[in-house]
Design an enzyme around this catalytic site. Structure first.
Site, PDB file in Angstrom:
ATOM      1  N   LYS A 146       1.784  17.269  -0.804  1.00  0.00           N
ATOM      2  CA  LYS A 146       2.896  16.420  -1.222  1.00  0.00           C
ATOM      3  C   LYS A 146       3.717  17.168  -2.283  1.00  0.00           C
ATOM      4  O   LYS A 146       3.179  17.597  -3.311  1.00  0.00           O
ATOM      5  CB  LYS A 146       2.316  15.127  -1.811  1.00  0.00           C
TER       6      LYS A 146
HETATM    7  C1  E4P Z   1       4.046   7.334  -2.013  1.00  0.00           C
HETATM    8  O1  E4P Z   1       3.512   8.268  -1.455  1.00  0.00           O
HETATM    9  C2  E4P Z   1       3.864   6.971  -3.420  1.00  0.00           C
HETATM   10  O2  E4P Z   1       2.537   7.267  -3.797  1.00  0.00           O
HETATM   11  C3  E4P Z   1       4.058   5.507  -3.703  1.00  0.00           C
HETATM   12  O3  E4P Z   1       4.500   4.815  -2.563  1.00  0.00           O
HETATM   13  C4  E4P Z   1       4.806   5.200  -4.945  1.00  0.00           C
HETATM   14  O4  E4P Z   1       4.968   3.813  -5.078  1.00  0.00           O
HETATM   15  P1  E4P Z   1       5.418   3.090  -6.434  1.00  0.00           P
HETATM   16  O5  E4P Z   1       6.897   3.170  -6.538  1.00  0.00           O
HETATM   17  O6  E4P Z   1       4.958   1.676  -6.267  1.00  0.00           O
HETATM   18  O7  E4P Z   1       4.732   3.827  -7.549  1.00  0.00           O
END
Ligand code: E4P
Length: 223
Positions: A85
């Site tokens: 990622k």
């Molecule tokens: C995606 O890969 C992220 O980990 C996640 O969806 C972030 O979400 P949030 O905005 O609720 O922190």
């Protein structure tokens, strides 16, 4: 549309994995830190994968291209199934291009507009993660932006898979599916809430009560 779980909480992952509907898990440094500041990240990642299999995104923390590429290789040494990622920053795009040239799967995270999504696709991202909840948080329409992105995707037949991320409500899941996201990565509470309906619970109770009544009647008849 596939469903991933967006968490690093092992008991939530274990429970949801048993439902048989998960195709993967996404984590990020905030989700890992939320669970246990002393968590052994490598152990936790491997444990998550043993429960769900499929996709598992592991995020780098470097912000320079060389550092991200180096970290990706380090992650792959202890967890070869990882999707790396990478944040949607210019140096991140450079890292995605280099990793894609090595056939290493990447998930470009923190995408908030169609041009960012397009750039990540063109750099060779396997996945592009569009953050719906955080778009709504700043007073913009996540469904309008997701619709623009999926419109561009299906017009040009682009290759990256679109992950609807930062999901906060059941409606986000429905919108993602309607608009053509390939995957929604959903927190445990939102997924559980989406699967429940009072009429389902009432209906199950009614069936159980009627079955019990029938058994009582049969027992009476048998004397
Ligand atoms: C995606 O890969 C992220 O980990 C996640 O969806 C972030 O979400 P949030 O905005 O609720 O922190």
């Amino acid at each position: 549309m596939q469903i991933y779980l967006d968490t690093a909480n092992i008991s939530h992952i274990r429970e949801a994995a048993a439902w048989g509907i998960l195709s993967g898990v996404t984590t990020n440094p905030s989700l890992l830190a939320k669970e246990d500041p002393n968590v052994d990240v490598k152990e936790r990642i491997r444990e998550i994968h043993s429960l769900v299999g499929g996709h598992l995104s592991v995020e780098v923390i470097s912000t320079e291209t060389d550092g991200m590429v180096r970290e990706a290789h380090e992650i792959l040494e202890w967890f070869p199934e990882a999707t790396i990622k990478i944040p949607m920053i210019p140096t991140g795009l450079g890292a995605v291009k280099r990793l894609s040239d090595e056939n290493i799967p990447t998930n470009v995270t923190l995408i908030f507009n169609p041009v960012q999504a397009l750039a990540a696709n063109n750099a060779g991202a396997t996945y592009v993660s569009v953050f719906l909840g955080r778009i709504d948080d700043i007073g913009m329409s996540s469904s309008a932006i997701l619709e623009e992105i999926t419109g561009i995707w299906y017009t040009h037949n682009l290759e990256s898979q679109i992950i609807a991320a930062s999901i906060r409500t059941p409606l986000h899941i429905i919108e993602s599916a309607k608009l053509g996201a390939h995957i929604a990565t959903v927190p445990y509470n939102t997924l559980k809430q989406s699967l429940q309906h009072p009429l389902t619970d009432k209906g199950v109770q009614l069936f159980l009560d009627d079955y019990a009544k029938m058994q009582t009647e049969i027992a009476k008849l048998k004397g």
